[in-house]
Scaffold this motif. Sequence first.
Motif, mmCIF file in Angstrom:
data_model
loop_
_atom_site.group_PDB
_atom_site.id
_atom_site.type_symbol
_atom_site.label_atom_id
_atom_site.label_comp_id
_atom_site.label_asym_id
_atom_site.label_seq_id
_atom_site.Cartn_x
_atom_site.Cartn_y
_atom_site.Cartn_z
ATOM 1 N N THR A 100 0.839 -1.220 0.000
ATOM 2 C CA THR A 100 0.000 0.000 0.000
ATOM 3 C C THR A 100 0.870 1.266 0.000
ATOM 4 O OG1 THR A 100 -0.403 -0.161 2.378
ATOM 5 C CG2 THR A 100 -2.096 -1.038 0.917
ATOM 6 N N TRP A 101 0.922 2.029 1.119
ATOM 7 C CA TRP A 101 1.717 3.260 1.128
ATOM 8 C C TRP A 101 3.207 2.960 1.026
ATOM 9 C CZ3 TRP A 101 0.295 8.361 1.079
ATOM 10 C CH2 TRP A 101 -1.058 8.618 1.235
ATOM 11 N N ALA A 102 3.599 1.884 1.671
ATOM 12 C CA ALA A 102 5.030 1.546 1.667
ATOM 13 C C ALA A 102 5.369 0.785 0.385
ATOM 14 C CB ALA A 102 5.338 0.695 2.889
ATOM 15 N N ILE A 103 6.657 0.557 0.197
ATOM 16 C CA ILE A 103 7.104 -0.198 -0.977
ATOM 17 C C ILE A 103 6.682 -1.665 -0.869
ATOM 18 C CG2 ILE A 103 9.099 1.213 -1.536
ATOM 19 C CD1 ILE A 103 10.766 -0.967 0.050
ATOM 20 N N GLU A 104 6.625 -2.331 -2.002
ATOM 21 C CA GLU A 104 6.538 -3.789 -2.017
ATOM 22 C C GLU A 104 7.959 -4.321 -1.812
ATOM 23 O OE1 GLU A 104 4.029 -5.883 -2.255
ATOM 24 O OE2 GLU A 104 2.406 -4.468 -2.681
ATOM 25 N N CYS A 125 13.353 10.333 -1.899
ATOM 26 C CA CYS A 125 12.194 11.206 -1.807
ATOM 27 C C CYS A 125 11.066 10.355 -1.254
ATOM 28 C CB CYS A 125 11.808 11.745 -3.184
ATOM 29 S SG CYS A 125 13.149 12.600 -4.012
ATOM 30 N N GLY A 126 10.668 10.607 -0.015
ATOM 31 C CA GLY A 126 9.610 9.819 0.629
ATOM 32 C C GLY A 126 10.203 8.800 1.582
ATOM 33 N N SER A 127 10.029 9.047 2.888
ATOM 34 C CA SER A 127 10.648 8.149 3.873
ATOM 35 C C SER A 127 9.707 7.005 4.254
ATOM 36 C CB SER A 127 11.028 8.944 5.126
ATOM 37 O OG SER A 127 9.865 9.271 5.862
ATOM 38 N N GLY A 128 10.259 6.007 4.926
ATOM 39 C CA GLY A 128 9.456 4.858 5.366
ATOM 40 C C GLY A 128 10.313 3.608 5.426
ATOM 41 N N VAL A 129 9.810 2.534 4.855
ATOM 42 C CA VAL A 129 10.547 1.264 4.852
ATOM 43 C C VAL A 129 11.904 1.445 4.184
ATOM 44 C CG1 VAL A 129 10.502 -1.134 4.068
ATOM 45 C CG2 VAL A 129 8.364 0.006 4.667
ATOM 46 N N THR A 130 11.907 2.193 3.083
ATOM 47 C CA THR A 130 13.147 2.405 2.335
ATOM 48 C C THR A 130 14.235 3.031 3.226
ATOM 49 O OG1 THR A 130 12.046 4.415 1.583
ATOM 50 C CG2 THR A 130 12.180 2.613 0.013
ATOM 51 N N THR A 131 13.822 3.930 4.109
ATOM 52 C CA THR A 131 14.788 4.608 4.986
ATOM 53 C C THR A 131 15.496 3.580 5.880
ATOM 54 O OG1 THR A 131 13.089 6.322 5.079
ATOM 55 C CG2 THR A 131 15.017 6.644 6.470
ATOM 56 N N LEU A 149 14.225 12.908 2.133
ATOM 57 C CA LEU A 149 13.299 14.042 2.089
ATOM 58 C C LEU A 149 11.905 13.557 2.466
ATOM 59 C CD1 LEU A 149 14.311 15.807 -1.263
ATOM 60 C CD2 LEU A 149 14.777 16.615 1.052
ATOM 61 N N GLU A 150 11.310 14.191 3.458
ATOM 62 C CA GLU A 150 9.963 13.804 3.903
ATOM 63 C C GLU A 150 9.118 15.078 4.023
ATOM 64 O OE1 GLU A 150 8.161 10.885 4.496
ATOM 65 O OE2 GLU A 150 6.675 12.484 4.683
ATOM 66 N N HIS A 151 7.967 15.083 3.338
ATOM 67 C CA HIS A 151 7.161 16.316 3.333
ATOM 68 C C HIS A 151 6.253 16.419 4.558
ATOM 69 C CE1 HIS A 151 4.041 13.527 2.044
ATOM 70 N NE2 HIS A 151 3.162 14.456 2.343
ATOM 71 N N ASP A 152 5.968 15.270 5.195
ATOM 72 C CA ASP A 152 4.964 15.234 6.256
ATOM 73 C C ASP A 152 5.665 15.178 7.624
ATOM 74 O OD1 ASP A 152 3.143 14.250 8.172
ATOM 75 O OD2 ASP A 152 1.920 13.311 6.627
ATOM 76 N N ALA A 153 5.487 16.263 8.415
ATOM 77 C CA ALA A 153 6.210 16.363 9.696
ATOM 78 C C ALA A 153 5.815 15.215 10.629
ATOM 79 C CB ALA A 153 5.912 17.704 10.355
ATOM 80 N N HIS A 154 4.542 14.824 10.596
ATOM 81 C CA HIS A 154 4.100 13.735 11.478
ATOM 82 C C HIS A 154 4.772 12.414 11.062
ATOM 83 C CE1 HIS A 154 1.694 10.884 13.678
ATOM 84 N NE2 HIS A 154 1.381 10.287 12.540
ATOM 85 N N PHE A 155 4.782 12.147 9.758
ATOM 86 C CA PHE A 155 5.376 10.899 9.293
ATOM 87 C C PHE A 155 6.896 10.890 9.521
ATOM 88 C CE2 PHE A 155 6.452 7.459 6.374
ATOM 89 C CZ PHE A 155 5.526 6.518 6.813
ATOM 90 N N ALA A 156 7.495 12.091 9.495
ATOM 91 C CA ALA A 156 8.935 12.183 9.783
ATOM 92 C C ALA A 156 9.210 11.718 11.216
ATOM 93 C CB ALA A 156 9.411 13.625 9.590
ATOM 94 N N VAL A 209 13.221 7.456 -5.841
ATOM 95 C CA VAL A 209 12.091 8.386 -5.977
ATOM 96 C C VAL A 209 10.796 7.619 -5.673
ATOM 97 C CG1 VAL A 209 10.918 10.021 -7.487
ATOM 98 C CG2 VAL A 209 13.392 9.702 -7.701
ATOM 99 N N ASP A 210 10.293 7.832 -4.452
ATOM 100 C CA ASP A 210 9.052 7.163 -4.020
ATOM 101 C C ASP A 210 8.131 8.197 -3.371
ATOM 102 O OD1 ASP A 210 7.285 5.104 -3.616
ATOM 103 O OD2 ASP A 210 8.193 4.445 -1.736
ATOM 104 N N GLY A 211 8.281 9.434 -3.731
ATOM 105 C CA GLY A 211 7.475 10.521 -3.213
ATOM 106 C C GLY A 211 7.742 11.739 -4.085
ATOM 107 N N PRO A 212 6.926 12.794 -3.990
ATOM 108 C CA PRO A 212 5.770 12.907 -3.107
ATOM 109 C C PRO A 212 4.687 11.905 -3.488
ATOM 110 C CG PRO A 212 6.339 15.040 -4.122
ATOM 111 C CD PRO A 212 7.137 14.005 -4.806
ATOM 112 N N PRO A 213 3.762 11.637 -2.522
ATOM 113 C CA PRO A 213 2.738 10.636 -2.785
ATOM 114 C C PRO A 213 1.630 11.127 -3.713
ATOM 115 C CG PRO A 213 2.460 11.550 -0.577
ATOM 116 C CD PRO A 213 3.700 12.163 -1.138
ATOM 117 N N ASP A 214 1.637 12.411 -4.030
ATOM 118 C CA ASP A 214 0.639 13.010 -4.915
ATOM 119 C C ASP A 214 0.488 12.188 -6.197
ATOM 120 O OD1 ASP A 214 -0.903 14.691 -6.400
ATOM 121 O OD2 ASP A 214 0.226 16.495 -5.878
#
Length: 312
Positions: A100-104, A125-131, A149-156, A209-214
Amino acid sequence: MSVAAAPRPPRATSARARDLGREIFGSPLPRSVIGGGGVFIVGFVDGMNKGAAVALGAATGVLLYAVLYVMVQMGRQARNTEDTHVLASLLGPHTPPLGTWAIEADFGGLIYQEMQSRPQVVVECGSGVTTLLIAACLRAQGSGRLYSLEHDAHFAVVTRERLEAAGLSEWVELIVAPLTEQCFDGRRGTWYDEIEASKVPGGIDLLIVDGPPDVRAWARWPALEVFHDRLNPGATLLLDDGRRRHERRVASRWAADHREYQLFWHDTVKGTWKLTKREGPRAEGAATAAARALVRTLNPMPSAFGRWPVSR
Ligand SMILES: C[S@@+](CC[C@H](N)C(=O)[O-])C[C@H]1O[C@@H](n2cnc3c(N)ncnc32)[C@H](O)[C@@H]1O
């Protein structure tokens, strides 16, 4: 087969010819066309009336395509499952949920493969599992740094907590960069704040490059415009969500605008476009370029290639 043992084809001219052969005889679509066409010819030569031979050929082609399509899907899912185990063995109990939001997992497998060449400056671009995955690889190699690079302060905050829990914080500079309206090469768009993005240094070896999620068109296109000058020769860019129409357009625009990059397709679950930076523009005759464009148009995202990258 583990990800580490995945084969990597040489990129000589003969390898490109081999790729083309595989593409024609390996993908479900060309295979079905060849199979259906063969049945039509045999039926016609054998004295069948033309209408019946066409119908039999078409039915064979459709059936063949359906069977090969399912086989390809199953193969892709099997590889994805294998890669889940690889990521889990790297991150252990700190592995966040995938998909879903994260990578496969198979996109993670490609990142893992790229990390085997020991990149020193990695940007995402876009933090999460990849980070977590990249940080774990940097820790294993004992050098390098990830700029995330993470655009969302909460997700950071979420990503920071996960890094902390896994003991990986020291390998990552997490840059909170809100999305702002900017102008790139005459095109207006929303991307990571330029002042924050300027904190990323030069000498980049790997760009994810996995973000922005737009999901709007061109949302991820600025990545190469912004970082192109900071990428080392030989650097790799991986773009996730490559089956989506907008990401497909972004990848082919990158390849058209930046002739020193070579474009590849990886048949992963979400689809991956890979670009590698050369010393100079591709030397290619008009006929080769036209043939390449035709093949790309007919079969833009070839499947049935396992872990092999297909030159586009
Ligand atoms: C495609 S995701 C990036 C995924 C990341 N590279 C990874 O491997 O997990 C792009 C952005 O979506 C946001 N995001 C990630 N997971 C989310 C979730 N579960 N819910 C809402 N937003 C999320 C984050 O701001 C992230 O930068």
